[in-house]
Motif scaffolding. Sequence first.
Motif, mmCIF file in Angstrom:
data_model
loop_
_atom_site.group_PDB
_atom_site.id
_atom_site.type_symbol
_atom_site.label_atom_id
_atom_site.label_comp_id
_atom_site.label_asym_id
_atom_site.label_seq_id
_atom_site.Cartn_x
_atom_site.Cartn_y
_atom_site.Cartn_z
ATOM 1 N N VAL A 5 0.882 -18.733 -7.314
ATOM 2 C CA VAL A 5 1.032 -17.915 -6.113
ATOM 3 C C VAL A 5 2.337 -17.132 -6.164
ATOM 4 C CG1 VAL A 5 1.235 -17.980 -3.612
ATOM 5 C CG2 VAL A 5 -0.403 -19.459 -4.749
ATOM 6 N N ASN A 6 2.219 -15.825 -6.096
ATOM 7 C CA ASN A 6 3.383 -14.941 -6.123
ATOM 8 C C ASN A 6 3.218 -13.856 -5.067
ATOM 9 O OD1 ASN A 6 5.800 -13.748 -6.974
ATOM 10 N ND2 ASN A 6 4.714 -12.370 -8.350
ATOM 11 N N TYR A 7 3.214 -14.255 -3.786
ATOM 12 C CA TYR A 7 3.069 -13.281 -2.705
ATOM 13 C C TYR A 7 4.376 -12.532 -2.487
ATOM 14 C CZ TYR A 7 5.057 -17.231 -0.117
ATOM 15 O OH TYR A 7 5.842 -18.278 0.296
ATOM 16 N N LEU A 8 4.282 -11.404 -1.807
ATOM 17 C CA LEU A 8 5.477 -10.633 -1.472
ATOM 18 C C LEU A 8 6.265 -11.354 -0.380
ATOM 19 C CD1 LEU A 8 3.990 -7.019 -1.333
ATOM 20 C CD2 LEU A 8 5.493 -7.967 -3.103
ATOM 21 N N GLU A 9 7.566 -11.381 -0.528
ATOM 22 C CA GLU A 9 8.422 -12.008 0.475
ATOM 23 C C GLU A 9 9.123 -10.977 1.340
ATOM 24 O OE1 GLU A 9 10.576 -15.605 -0.726
ATOM 25 O OE2 GLU A 9 9.732 -15.249 -2.724
ATOM 26 N N LYS A 10 9.257 -9.756 0.819
ATOM 27 C CA LYS A 10 9.898 -8.672 1.562
ATOM 28 C C LYS A 10 8.923 -7.507 1.661
ATOM 29 C CE LYS A 10 14.530 -9.886 0.082
ATOM 30 N NZ LYS A 10 15.713 -9.473 -0.657
ATOM 31 N N ALA A 11 9.085 -6.743 2.708
ATOM 32 C CA ALA A 11 8.219 -5.580 2.908
ATOM 33 C C ALA A 11 8.396 -4.581 1.766
ATOM 34 C CB ALA A 11 8.533 -4.913 4.244
ATOM 35 N N PRO A 12 7.279 -4.060 1.277
ATOM 36 C CA PRO A 12 7.373 -3.007 0.258
ATOM 37 C C PRO A 12 7.993 -1.739 0.851
ATOM 38 C CG PRO A 12 5.128 -3.875 0.433
ATOM 39 C CD PRO A 12 5.905 -4.409 1.589
ATOM 40 N N LYS A 13 8.351 -0.831 -0.011
ATOM 41 C CA LYS A 13 8.848 0.468 0.445
ATOM 42 C C LYS A 13 7.678 1.272 1.001
ATOM 43 C CE LYS A 13 12.626 0.587 -2.815
ATOM 44 N NZ LYS A 13 13.241 1.237 -3.960
#
Length: 157
Positions: A5-13
């Motif tokens: 599992v490697n979900y995004l932790e910060k909002a993308p640009k």
Amino acid sequence: MSGQVNYLEKAPKLGQEYYYLYVRENLIYSLFKWQGKDFEQSWLKNHRLYPTKKDVIKAAEFLKNYLITHKEQLNCLTSFPIYSTKLWYGLDMDGFSDDYKVIDFYPEVVNFNPENGYLQKLLNLSLLYRTSDDLEKAANLITEALALEKKRSKCKL
């Protein structure tokens, strides 16, 4: 199954592409471009956004296994209920409160019909619940499981 599992932790640009993991009768994903909308922030908070197609597919594989092996903890239905029993299922199991309250038709409150193939798929995937509270708890457990699996993979590095 650690390290999947490697979900995004910060909002993308703004305008950056990401993959969203749907938890439905099939574990599927869609490619979107970040717009900073409230629902995207909720998806981010609930670990449903992934940077690559490979990452979202690995998360779907992990989640499919989790749903099968944690039926008791999820408190989902494990056998066919009596015909015409009211059931709950979340549209995406993504933590949106709209999925768990009767607002229009989210979440879907349905009467079980054993001839309905769609409902049989939901039952087999551990996605049918007796109450909206059970559904909400299960969605939270899914989010926690994704977080724990990511933490496990970081510890192995």
